[in-house]
Design an enzyme around this catalytic site. Structure first.
Site, PDB file in Angstrom:
ATOM      1  N   HIS A  30       0.819  -1.216   0.000  1.00  0.00           N
ATOM      2  CA  HIS A  30       0.000   0.000   0.000  1.00  0.00           C
ATOM      3  C   HIS A  30       0.856   1.271   0.000  1.00  0.00           C
ATOM      4  O   HIS A  30       0.539   2.231  -0.684  1.00  0.00           O
ATOM      5  CB  HIS A  30      -0.970   0.013   1.186  1.00  0.00           C
ATOM      6  N   HIS A  65      -9.205  -1.778  -5.242  1.00  0.00           N
ATOM      7  CA  HIS A  65      -8.133  -2.120  -4.304  1.00  0.00           C
ATOM      8  C   HIS A  65      -7.129  -3.082  -4.941  1.00  0.00           C
ATOM      9  O   HIS A  65      -5.931  -3.009  -4.676  1.00  0.00           O
ATOM     10  CB  HIS A  65      -8.670  -2.701  -2.990  1.00  0.00           C
ATOM     11  N   ASP A 116      -3.121  -2.620  -5.103  1.00  0.00           N
ATOM     12  CA  ASP A 116      -2.119  -3.639  -4.746  1.00  0.00           C
ATOM     13  C   ASP A 116      -1.156  -3.910  -5.900  1.00  0.00           C
ATOM     14  O   ASP A 116       0.057  -4.024  -5.707  1.00  0.00           O
ATOM     15  CB  ASP A 116      -2.816  -4.967  -4.398  1.00  0.00           C
ATOM     16  N   HIS A 126      -0.921 -11.199  -5.285  1.00  0.00           N
ATOM     17  CA  HIS A 126       0.454 -10.761  -5.013  1.00  0.00           C
ATOM     18  C   HIS A 126       1.507 -11.681  -5.646  1.00  0.00           C
ATOM     19  O   HIS A 126       2.502 -11.215  -6.170  1.00  0.00           O
ATOM     20  CB  HIS A 126       0.688 -10.685  -3.508  1.00  0.00           C
TER      21      HIS A 126
END
Ligand SMILES: [Zn+2]
Length: 286
Positions: free
Chosen positions: A62, A218, A222, A245
């Site tokens: 973030h 969001h 990321d 991720h």
């Protein structure tokens, strides 16, 4: 507080010379430094963590995303624990703090990584790809079995302050149903209604949403934070479908491994986009 560890932490962002990049510094470990670059990526599951010689910096995405959005290339990030604070679950508190502190333009021209060819990764129904382009843009699709989410796609060109207006405020989310398992695994010791959107079976516990499609926004946040581990600004179009991720950081290491895919370039001053935060400031007085 760290979302995953629940550890209390104090974080300071300090100015750095041109060419420094983003460097994390553990003030509780004699100032040990860990550079925010792909080589230091450690484990990647629910968050992206860096590790160097056994020293961990957890949940970097973030803040690194906020740096890209604000046009910050060089900074020292000092923290006194192993995980960055989750704050409200978005990048907005970081962005606001950076803008309050102010941004200095440095003399050295910024280096960009310009894609020359495309590169794609696929894993089952998940995929991520990057294509040559003259600016940095992202398109993300998620497909999450929940009445408020389902299939959502969000596309954004990260110039003209779009990050600050459309991405920075989007919060992380988790579901009440998965909570017990994740708590038992020690993965969300710091989670609360104040720092993530809590999904119930058919709604959310802590309305209102900041955007009706806050979830996919969001994911864009990321992704931008994870791709910051390239260490250079990107000129390319990134398209992700249900990635996470692990795939984001895999794309980074694949790009860096193959030098025929990209070139380093500095953009001519005349045509160089002003730092995003400065541009946005013209439209959105703080
Ligand atoms: Zn996140």
């Amino acid at each position: 507080m760290g979302l995953h560890s629940g550890a209390e932490v104090t974080l300071r962002i300090l100015p750095a010379h041109a060419g420094t990049g983003i460097v994390f510094r553990r003030s509780d470990l004699d100032g040990f430094e860990v550079e925010a670059i792909s080589r230091n990526v450690a484990r990647v599951s629910y968050a992206t963590s860096l590790m160097k010689k056994g020293v961990l910096i957890s949940t970097t995405e973030h803040l690194l995303s906020a740096f890209i959005g604000c046009g910050i290339d060089n900074a020292i990030v000092e923290l006194d624990n192993l995980e960055l604070p989750i704050l409200d679950g978005s990048a907005r508190p970081f962005v606001e703090a950076i803008r309050r502190a102010g941004i200095r333009q440095q003399r050295r021209p910024r280096t960009y990584l310009r894609m020359r060819r495309e590169l794609g990764l696929r894993e089952g129904d998940k995929s991520i790809a990057i294509y040559p382009a003259d600016s940095y843009s992202v398109s993300y699709t998620i497909n999450f079995p929940h009445p408020l989410i389902g299939k959502e796609t969000f596309c954004v060109d990260l110039s003209d302050g779009n990050y600050l207006r459309q991405i920075a405020a989007a919060r992380t989310f988790g579901s009440r149903q998965d909570e017990k398992t994740m708590r038992n695994m020690g993965l969300i010791r710091g989670a609360s209604r104040e720092n993530c959107i809590v999904l119930t079976k058919d709604g959310i516990e802590n309305p209102p949403l900041r955007f009706s499609d806050e979830f996919v926004r969001h994911k864009v946040l990321d992704l931008i934070g994870d791709l910051a581990l390239l260490g250079k600004r990107i000129l390319g179009n990134v398209v992700a479908d249900r990635a996470g991720h692990a795939m984001h950081t895999a794309l980074v290491s694949r790009i860096l491994r193959d030098h025929t895919l990209w070139e380093e370039t500095t953009v001519d001053e005349e045509n160089e986009p002003a730092p995003l935060a400065m541009r946005a400031a013209a439209h959105q007085p703080v």
